[in-house]
Motif scaffolding. Structure first.
Motif, mmCIF file in Angstrom:
data_model
loop_
_atom_site.group_PDB
_atom_site.id
_atom_site.type_symbol
_atom_site.label_atom_id
_atom_site.label_comp_id
_atom_site.label_asym_id
_atom_site.label_seq_id
_atom_site.Cartn_x
_atom_site.Cartn_y
_atom_site.Cartn_z
ATOM 1 N N LEU A 180 -55.974 55.698 27.973
ATOM 2 C CA LEU A 180 -56.322 54.287 27.796
ATOM 3 C C LEU A 180 -55.079 53.406 27.896
ATOM 4 O O LEU A 180 -55.101 52.366 28.554
ATOM 5 C CB LEU A 180 -57.027 54.074 26.463
ATOM 6 C CG LEU A 180 -57.631 52.705 26.227
ATOM 7 C CD1 LEU A 180 -58.623 52.336 27.323
ATOM 8 C CD2 LEU A 180 -58.322 52.664 24.870
ATOM 9 N N LYS A 181 -53.981 53.839 27.288
ATOM 10 C CA LYS A 181 -52.726 53.081 27.389
ATOM 11 C C LYS A 181 -52.264 52.987 28.843
ATOM 12 O O LYS A 181 -51.842 51.926 29.299
ATOM 13 C CB LYS A 181 -51.624 53.752 26.557
ATOM 14 C CG LYS A 181 -51.752 53.547 25.082
ATOM 15 C CD LYS A 181 -50.615 54.279 24.378
ATOM 16 C CE LYS A 181 -50.734 54.222 22.885
ATOM 17 N NZ LYS A 181 -49.654 54.985 22.226
ATOM 18 N N THR A 182 -52.336 54.093 29.557
ATOM 19 C CA THR A 182 -51.937 54.109 30.969
ATOM 20 C C THR A 182 -52.792 53.153 31.777
ATOM 21 O O THR A 182 -52.293 52.392 32.609
ATOM 22 C CB THR A 182 -52.037 55.538 31.543
ATOM 23 O OG1 THR A 182 -51.166 56.388 30.792
ATOM 24 C CG2 THR A 182 -51.673 55.584 33.008
ATOM 25 N N TRP A 183 -54.092 53.165 31.523
ATOM 26 C CA TRP A 183 -55.008 52.268 32.234
ATOM 27 C C TRP A 183 -54.650 50.807 31.977
ATOM 28 O O TRP A 183 -54.547 50.005 32.899
ATOM 29 C CB TRP A 183 -56.446 52.544 31.814
ATOM 30 C CG TRP A 183 -57.404 51.540 32.355
ATOM 31 C CD1 TRP A 183 -57.901 50.453 31.705
ATOM 32 C CD2 TRP A 183 -57.939 51.489 33.672
ATOM 33 N NE1 TRP A 183 -58.726 49.739 32.531
ATOM 34 C CE2 TRP A 183 -58.768 50.357 33.752
ATOM 35 C CE3 TRP A 183 -57.812 52.297 34.795
ATOM 36 C CZ2 TRP A 183 -59.463 50.019 34.903
ATOM 37 C CZ3 TRP A 183 -58.505 51.954 35.938
ATOM 38 C CH2 TRP A 183 -59.317 50.826 35.985
ATOM 39 N N ILE A 184 -54.463 50.462 30.706
ATOM 40 C CA ILE A 184 -54.172 49.067 30.358
ATOM 41 C C ILE A 184 -52.845 48.636 30.972
ATOM 42 O O ILE A 184 -52.735 47.531 31.511
ATOM 43 C CB ILE A 184 -54.204 48.854 28.836
ATOM 44 C CG1 ILE A 184 -55.661 48.991 28.347
ATOM 45 C CG2 ILE A 184 -53.617 47.498 28.447
ATOM 46 C CD1 ILE A 184 -55.814 48.977 26.844
ATOM 47 N N LYS A 185 -51.850 49.496 30.954
ATOM 48 C CA LYS A 185 -50.568 49.165 31.585
ATOM 49 C C LYS A 185 -50.753 48.929 33.077
ATOM 50 O O LYS A 185 -50.182 48.001 33.641
ATOM 51 C CB LYS A 185 -49.543 50.283 31.354
ATOM 52 C CG LYS A 185 -48.998 50.313 29.951
ATOM 53 C CD LYS A 185 -48.046 51.483 29.767
ATOM 54 C CE LYS A 185 -47.614 51.606 28.334
ATOM 55 N NZ LYS A 185 -46.785 52.795 28.104
ATOM 56 N N ARG A 186 -51.545 49.778 33.719
ATOM 57 C CA ARG A 186 -51.800 49.634 35.158
ATOM 58 C C ARG A 186 -52.498 48.313 35.461
ATOM 59 O O ARG A 186 -52.120 47.591 36.382
ATOM 60 C CB ARG A 186 -52.653 50.807 35.643
ATOM 61 C CG ARG A 186 -52.763 50.912 37.130
ATOM 62 C CD ARG A 186 -53.575 52.122 37.583
ATOM 63 N NE ARG A 186 -53.268 53.325 36.824
ATOM 64 C CZ ARG A 186 -54.179 54.213 36.427
ATOM 65 N NH1 ARG A 186 -55.435 54.070 36.736
ATOM 66 N NH2 ARG A 186 -53.812 55.267 35.749
ATOM 67 N N VAL A 187 -53.500 47.970 34.666
ATOM 68 C CA VAL A 187 -54.236 46.720 34.870
ATOM 69 C C VAL A 187 -53.313 45.525 34.656
ATOM 70 O O VAL A 187 -53.317 44.574 35.445
ATOM 71 C CB VAL A 187 -55.451 46.642 33.923
ATOM 72 C CG1 VAL A 187 -56.054 45.252 33.900
ATOM 73 C CG2 VAL A 187 -56.502 47.669 34.325
#
Length: 126
Positions: free
Chosen positions: A81-88
């Motif tokens: 989830l952290k990786t996703w939010i950083k990517r977004v």
């Protein structure tokens, strides 16, 4: 499990009848919810979700959750989830820079000089 995550992330009232405290917190934190919504989806994607029916929203979120689940084990970890939010967020930053760059690069040389910045930012004050 994935649908549980979807409900928690996308539908703030989906966990049953809120207590008075929850209702008050949700009301006071409307901007926080919108911020979280944008952090999770990206600003443009969040805006498009605002136009969807609950069914369409669930369907699209299901597809996003599948993309977040990097190891395809059917679960979302905190790290995923952290990786996703950083990517977004990174994508949003790059898109935003691209949109405003042309407003600051007044002579179109792909560089922004201090004078160009001042003119674009404070031009009518100067």
């Amino acid at each position: 499990w994935r649908w549980s995550l979807l409900v928690v992330l996308a539908l703030p009232g989906a966990l049953g009848k809120p207590t008075a405290r929850q209702e008050r917190a949700r009301h006071e934190d409307r901007t926080g919810f919108q911020y979280d919504h944008e952090a999770f989806l990206g600003k443009e994607e969040a805006r498009s979700f605002d136009q969807l029916s609950p069914e369409e929203s669930r369907e699209r979120l299901g597809k996003i959750v599948d993309r977040i689940d990097d190891d395809k084990d059917g679960y979302i970890t905190t790290e995923e989830l952290k990786t996703w939010i950083k990517r977004v967020q990174k994508r949003y930053i790059y898109e935003n820079v691209a949109k405003v760059w042309k407003d600051y690069d007044l002579n179109k040389d792909n560089k922004i000089a201090w004078e160009e910045y001042k003119q674009a930012t404070y031009g009518y004050y100067l």
